[in-house]
Scaffold this active site. Structure first.
Site, short mmCIF file in Angstrom:
data_model
loop_
_atom_site.label_atom_id
_atom_site.label_comp_id
_atom_site.label_asym_id
_atom_site.label_seq_id
_atom_site.Cartn_x
_atom_site.Cartn_y
_atom_site.Cartn_z
N PRO A 2 5.52 8.38 6.43
CG PRO A 2 6.44 10.41 5.81
CD PRO A 2 5.99 9.10 5.25
CD GLU A 3 2.06 6.44 11.48
OE1 GLU A 3 1.64 6.69 12.64
OE2 GLU A 3 1.96 5.31 10.97
CE LYS A 59 -0.01 10.93 9.21
NZ LYS A 59 -0.59 9.87 8.37
NE ARG A 271 -3.08 2.10 5.85
CZ ARG A 271 -2.61 3.26 6.30
NH1 ARG A 271 -3.39 4.33 6.38
NH2 ARG A 271 -1.34 3.36 6.65
#
Length: 281
Positions: A2-3, A59, A271
């Site tokens: 989650p961001e 976050k 990434r």
């Protein structure tokens, strides 16, 4: 993982439900969730405290508690890669992978995390290390520029650093760079002032758009849906998944919505990085 937008939507949902509730009991089913490790039982620190407010920092989910002598006034939670936090009826059975739960006076707050990378604690050192909040007025081109010019890192890698911008992750860095028309492989210290200003504006637009999107949808608390959206479920009353949200993320080979060139995927710092070679020079 989650961001910022997902955590912001979650916090906006939880805050009105948790305000004023008293913590009756705390159970750590996996003590390693507490960071840094502390021999003081969490139940001793939190039991009897009343929740004043729930807010976000990067976050992190920050639960502000009523003041009490000699004990922390804030407890934070970080969901890691697969953590979920939600309220359920007090008598409901605990879901699989529950790492921690709080019994409140009207419900139970559950922290579930299948992969176990989530963390929580009352030591505020992790929060103090975070960079500026991208949706606050203090996030200016001058401030971001000062954090970029001191590094030779590639722009995409630099923006993933939580000490540079709090809350950005892989998805919204890719989207923000496309929005700003900047290549992810530019060197951070070689951006012009006008480009930094464009990037600040793009980050704000992308995050606000994602928060608006998430705020309109049902929250998929337990993750049983198939939309691959963290917490974001289907539009209320709809049987079809939400429309595609992203300009470049996970759109390798698709035409760019701005110039028509095929979206490319490369790997930076481990990434997957998506960008348009046509309009992100």
């Amino acid at each position: 993982m989650p961001e910022l937008p997902e955590v912001e939507v979650l916090v906006r949902h939880l805050d009105p439900q948790l305000r004023g509730q008293a913590i009756r009991q705390v159970e750590l089913l996996r003590p390693s969730i507490l960071f840094p490790p502390d021999p003081t039982p969490a139940d001793r620190v939190l039991r009897g405290r009343r929740i004043r407010h729930v807010r976000r920092r990067g976050k992190y989910i920050c639960v502000e508690l009523d003041p009490a002598p000699g004990v922390p006034g804030l407890f934070w939670m970080h969901l890691g890669m697969t953590g979920r936090l939600w309220l359920q009826p007090a008598g409901a059975p605990l879901p699989p992978h529950t790492r921690m739960f709080w019994d409140l006076n009207r419900a139970r707050l559950v922290f579930s995390d299948p992969r176990g990378f989530g963390r929580s604690g009352w030591d505020e050192a992790p929060l103090r290390r975070l960079g500026p909040e991208p949706l606050e007025r203090t996030f200016t081109a001058a401030r971001l520029g000062a954090l970029l010019v001191c590094s030779r890192q590639l722009l995409k890698v630099r923006l993933l650093d939580q000490t540079v911008v709090a809350g950005l992750g892989n998805i919204y860095v890719c989207e923000s760079l496309w929005e700003a028309g900047l290549s992810p492989v530019r060197r951070s210290d070689r951006l012009a002032g006008t480009e930094v200003a464009r990037l600040v504006a793009a980050i704000r637009r992308v995050l606000r758009r994602a928060i608006r999107f998430g705020s309109k949808l049902n929250l998929d608390w337990t993750g049983t849906g198939r939309d691959r959206l963290f917490y974001f479920g289907r539009v209320a009353g709809s049987s079809s998944p939400p429309r595609e949200r992203f300009a470049v993320y996970e759109r390798e080979g698709d035409p760019c919505r701005r110039c028509g060139a095929p979206i490319r995927r490369i790997v930076l710092a481990g990434r997957g990085t998506y960008f348009c070679p046509g309009c992100q020079p």
